[in-house]
Design a protein around this motif. Structure first.
Motif, PDB file in Angstrom:
ATOM      1  N   ALA A 146      -4.324   1.651   2.204  1.00 31.64           N
ATOM      2  CA  ALA A 146      -4.675   1.713   0.925  1.00 31.64           C
ATOM      3  C   ALA A 146      -5.150   3.231   0.999  1.00 31.64           C
ATOM      4  O   ALA A 146      -4.824   4.138   0.659  1.00 31.64           O
ATOM      5  CB  ALA A 146      -5.072   1.461   0.371  1.00 31.64           C
ATOM      6  N   THR A 150     -11.283   0.459  -3.186  1.00 34.10           N
ATOM      7  CA  THR A 150     -10.369  -1.094  -3.272  1.00 34.10           C
ATOM      8  C   THR A 150     -10.506  -2.513  -4.291  1.00 34.10           C
ATOM      9  O   THR A 150     -11.897  -2.321  -4.335  1.00 34.10           O
ATOM     10  CB  THR A 150      -9.855  -1.307  -1.613  1.00 34.10           C
ATOM     11  N   GLU A 202      -4.735  -4.746   4.180  1.00 31.61           N
ATOM     12  CA  GLU A 202      -4.315  -4.035   3.176  1.00 31.61           C
ATOM     13  C   GLU A 202      -5.160  -2.796   2.422  1.00 31.61           C
ATOM     14  O   GLU A 202      -4.965  -1.788   2.152  1.00 31.61           O
ATOM     15  CB  GLU A 202      -3.927  -5.083   1.916  1.00 31.61           C
ATOM     16  N   SER A 203      -6.200  -2.516   2.662  1.00 34.11           N
ATOM     17  CA  SER A 203      -7.176  -2.393   1.891  1.00 34.11           C
ATOM     18  C   SER A 203      -7.334  -0.784   3.004  1.00 34.11           C
ATOM     19  O   SER A 203      -7.288   0.076   2.491  1.00 34.11           O
ATOM     20  CB  SER A 203      -8.810  -2.627   1.758  1.00 34.11           C
ATOM     21  N   SER A 230       1.001  -1.556   0.487  1.00 37.68           N
ATOM     22  CA  SER A 230       0.073  -0.380  -0.323  1.00 37.68           C
ATOM     23  C   SER A 230       0.443   1.351  -0.309  1.00 37.68           C
ATOM     24  O   SER A 230       0.814   2.145  -0.843  1.00 37.68           O
ATOM     25  CB  SER A 230      -1.243  -0.256   1.313  1.00 37.68           C
ATOM     26  N   PRO A 250      -6.314   0.731  -5.316  1.00 39.62           N
ATOM     27  CA  PRO A 250      -5.061  -0.197  -5.514  1.00 39.62           C
ATOM     28  C   PRO A 250      -6.171  -1.891  -5.605  1.00 39.62           C
ATOM     29  O   PRO A 250      -6.898  -2.115  -5.631  1.00 39.62           O
ATOM     30  CB  PRO A 250      -4.495  -0.023  -4.107  1.00 39.62           C
TER      31      PRO A 250
END
Length: 541
Positions: A336, A344, A332-333, A291, A312
């Motif tokens: 980001a 996402t 991870e989302s 990210s 992303p």
């Protein structure tokens, strides 16, 4: 607080309501038959909130156009199903040039009767496509016409639209297609008579020639995106055109050219999805670093106009049960979103590996459980930017190792408080006492005349504040990077309006109203606990 430089890009503050926050990417097998689609649809529908948008797939082969017509008919029915439950049906144009012969040949390529992508040594990919072949462009244009019929919300061209990495043909140092047609077109532009051998040899000594060849190759692939966008614009003018791409330095020119071509042809804001790699749970820290990499790449194309969706890649490979967990994809989302993205994309399912029932229970339900926090975070950040210190010479991985001190860092765009010095970066979070870490936080706070948020408790993880242009604090994101709970965690905050309520929103857990203590312009709140490898945000309401 010192007057700070605000770095914004066109489209950064696009209303989140206009952009699906959670997009679920499907592959061709999910809609290969209506029987299979009904199983996948049931898994989605029984987990309301797991996604706002679904990207269907056109497949990765080059089948007869009749196959695409049949697929589009199935997608039209599937799109109606999604619209009934409030989900936007969209499309992933999953193959244009083709990723590689090995991958493309996994599906039907029987319609390909034109020259393939050719490398500088003359090796031709049998199943990948030269972007200038008239028959190929006609095929792609007809595909766009066919799929425009169900009027997708957005169309995402996959990252095989690139000038390199088409194996076995492409030499990494010699991008572009070197077939006879491409060489003839380049010679016409240059008023030259290059062969593969003479052009290759000349590039070794002539950097300007190599740059012109690369620019020519970029224009070749941008023309493919233009053809697709033109057809959707005519038949589905409300469709948003978007591009999935890698985030290496060599992709920047292509991203710029393709985005510009799509925007010009469609007359609408576009979308970008940087991505590549980090598909397993073996080291979840790498997925967080991803990210940061995406945020840094985004800053390099920040001046592109009319990009409304910054989305992303969050992906698993090959999407088997053992590949990746929902929690890692959610973390991870979330990171980001913390670093400035507004949506996402989630590629986590594949009917070739697991049952829809297993995906429903282990992937879609956790996504649904976390969706109020992800979507609430994206909404709360509308009109704000992340705030932090920059260290442009550090790689994202190096910056991350420092950032888990809880000092806010800025890998990409946002409000830049200042630069981290070499002395600052001597801090090794994993091998010094928590008192030393706190002294570093307090020292940085004093140095800049007051940070919007400062941790005051032992904590290992990320902390990212978001503030408005006027300096009002809107959110503070936290990620617990330890494999145990952390807490209680106290923060001191600035820029909190009088009378504001502070609520802690942790993924997959109930929201908690936090008591507020105010001392002048400083507000203190304490989060009771943050669970293992989980994240959440303080919402200033």
């Amino acid at each position: 607080m010192k007057k700070l430089l605000l770095l914004l890009t066109a489209g950064f503050a696009v209303g989140v309501s206009a952009v699906p926050v959670m997009s679920l990417r499907l592959r061709g097998p999910h809609t290969a038959t209506m029987e299979q689609w009904r199983k996948t649809y049931q898994a989605i529908a029984e987990n309301p909130g797991c996604c706002d948008e679904v990207w269907f797939s056109t497949g990765i082969g080059v089948p007869p156009l009749a196959w695409h017509r049949a697929q589009a008919e199935r997608l039209a029915q599937a799109a109606d199903d999604l619209r009934k439950v409030g989900i936007v049906p969209s499309l992933q144009f999953q193959a244009t040039l083709g990723h590689s012969d090995a991958l493309s040949s996994c599906e039907d390529c029987s319609a390909k009767d034109w020259t393939g992508w050719t490398g500088s040594t003359g090796v031709e990919d049998r199943y990948c496509n030269c972007p200038r072949q008239p028959a190929f462009l006609a095929y792609i244009r007809e595909m766009a016409r066919i799929y425009a019929s169900f009027k997708p919300g957005s169309v995402w061209i996959d990252d095989d639209l690139r000038i390199h990495n088409h194996t076995p043909a492409t030499n990494k140092s010699r991008p572009g297609c070197w077939c006879a047609m491409c060489l003839a077109a380049f010679n016409a532009e240059e008023s030259s008579n290059w062969t593969r051998q003479t052009l290759d040899a000349a590039m070794v000594k002539d950097a300007s020639l190599a740059a012109r060849w690369k620019a020519f190759s970029v224009r070749s692939i941008a023309a493919v995106a233009r053809v697709i966008a033109e057809e959707f614009h005519v038949r589905s003018p409300e469709t948003t055109m978007a591009f999935q791409h890698c985030f290496d330095e060599g992709s920047i020119d292509s991203v710029r050219a393709i985005t510009t071509a799509m925007a010009k042809a469609s007359g609408r804001p576009t979308g970008l999805r940087p991505g590549g790699g980090f598909y397993y749970d073996i080291n979840p820290n790498d997925q967080v670093v991803k990210s940061l990499i995406a945020a840094r790449f985004r800053a390099k194309v920040a001046d592109l106009p009319n990009v409304g969706t910054w989305c992303p890649e969050v992906e698993s490979w090959p999407r088997a049960y053992g590949s990746r967990s929902a929690q890692s994809a959610l973390v991870e989302s979330f990171v980001a979103l913390a670093y400035g993205f507004n949506s996402t994309s989630l590629l986590l399912l594949d009917t070739r590996y697991e049952t829809d029932e297993l995906y429903s229970r282990t992937i879609l339900k956790p996504l649904a459980d976390a969706s109020p926090v992800l979507k609430g975070f994206a909404k709360a950040n509308e009109g704000t930017v992340p705030v932090g210190f920059a260290a442009d010479k550090l790689t994202p991985a190096q910056l991350y190792r420092y950032a888990i001190s809880g000092v806010p860092v800025l890998p990409g765009l946002g409000r830049r408080i200042g630069d981290l010095t070499a002395e600052d970066l001597k801090l090794k979070v994993c091998s010094v006492g928590s008192k030393t870490v706190q002294e570093a936080r307090d020292g940085l706070d004093a140095r800049v005349g007051g940070l919007p948020a400062v941790l005051e408790s032992p904590f290992v993880g990320l902390m990212v504040p978001h503030a408005t242009e006027k300096g009002l604090l809107r959110t503070v994101a936290l990620l617990n990077t330890r494999i145990d709970v952390q807490g209680p965690v106290m923060l001191r905050l600035r820029g909190v309006p009088q009378g504001a309520k502070v609520v802690w929103h942790e993924m997959r857990r109930p929201a908690v109203d936090l008591p507020v203590t105010r001392e002048g312009d400083i507000v203190r709140v304490t989060i009771p606990e943050i669970s293992v490898w989980n994240c959440g945000y303080l919402g200033i309401e």
